[in-house]
Design a protein around this motif. Sequence first.
Motif, PDB file in Angstrom:
ATOM      1  N   TYR A  77       0.446  -0.898  -0.326  1.00  0.00           N
ATOM      2  CA  TYR A  77      -0.016   0.261  -0.326  1.00  0.00           C
ATOM      3  C   TYR A  77       0.518   1.157  -0.433  1.00  0.00           C
ATOM      4  O   TYR A  77       1.548   1.956   0.498  1.00  0.00           O
ATOM      5  N   LEU A  99       1.179  -5.604   3.999  1.00  0.00           N
ATOM      6  CA  LEU A  99       0.427  -6.097   4.617  1.00  0.00           C
ATOM      7  C   LEU A  99       0.762  -7.954   4.245  1.00  0.00           C
ATOM      8  O   LEU A  99       0.801  -8.197   2.979  1.00  0.00           O
ATOM      9  N   HIS A 134      -7.378   0.367   6.974  1.00  0.00           N
ATOM     10  CA  HIS A 134      -6.857  -0.149   7.948  1.00  0.00           C
ATOM     11  C   HIS A 134      -8.345  -1.006   7.758  1.00  0.00           C
ATOM     12  O   HIS A 134      -8.287  -2.541   6.769  1.00  0.00           O
ATOM     13  N   ARG A 137      -7.395  -2.287   3.566  1.00  0.00           N
ATOM     14  CA  ARG A 137      -6.647  -3.941   3.621  1.00  0.00           C
ATOM     15  C   ARG A 137      -7.337  -5.149   4.392  1.00  0.00           C
ATOM     16  O   ARG A 137      -7.088  -6.408   3.770  1.00  0.00           O
TER      17      ARG A 137
END
Length: 151
Positions: A77, A99, A134, A137
Motif C-alpha cells: 500500500y 500487509l 486499515h 486492508r
Amino acid sequence: MQPEPDVSKAKEIRPSVAAIIRDGDGGILLQRRSDNGLWGLPGGSVEIGESVSAAIVREVKEETGLVVEVERLVGVYSDPTLQVVRYNDGNVVHYINTLMTCRMLGGTLQTCDETLDLQFFAPARLPEAMLRTHRIRVQDALANRAEGFVR
C-alpha cells in the motif's frame, strides 16, 4: 496520527508493515492505538537492516505480546492519498506498507504504550472508529486472492 490531505507536506518516506491475525473463530485482531484512539491492525516501521518479515514479527510482539509467523503477502500500500499521515508533533510521513497474514504461535495478549486495547472482531462487525486504510486492508485480506494487491 491523522490522514494528511496535502501530500506535498510529507518530508519522509518510511517502509512499514501490518499484520492480519485471526483467532479460531475467524476474528481479526485489532489494536486501539494510543496516538489517535482509533482501531487498526498491529504493525509499525521497518528498521534499518531488518526484513519486512522480521519487522512484522517484532512489531506484533511489541504491540500485542503475541508470537507470530508470516503466512502470506496480502498487498503493498503506497497511494499517497491514503498513506500520508500527520503526527501530533507536526511530522508528516508517507508510508509504504506491506500487509501480511500471520499465524499465532504463542504469547499472551498484552497492551503497551502504543496500544490501549486489543480485541478480536468478527469481519462483519469491525468497529466504526477504525482507520480507513486499515479497513481497506482487512477487505483485501478477506478477498483471499492468490496474487497480492498493489494499492
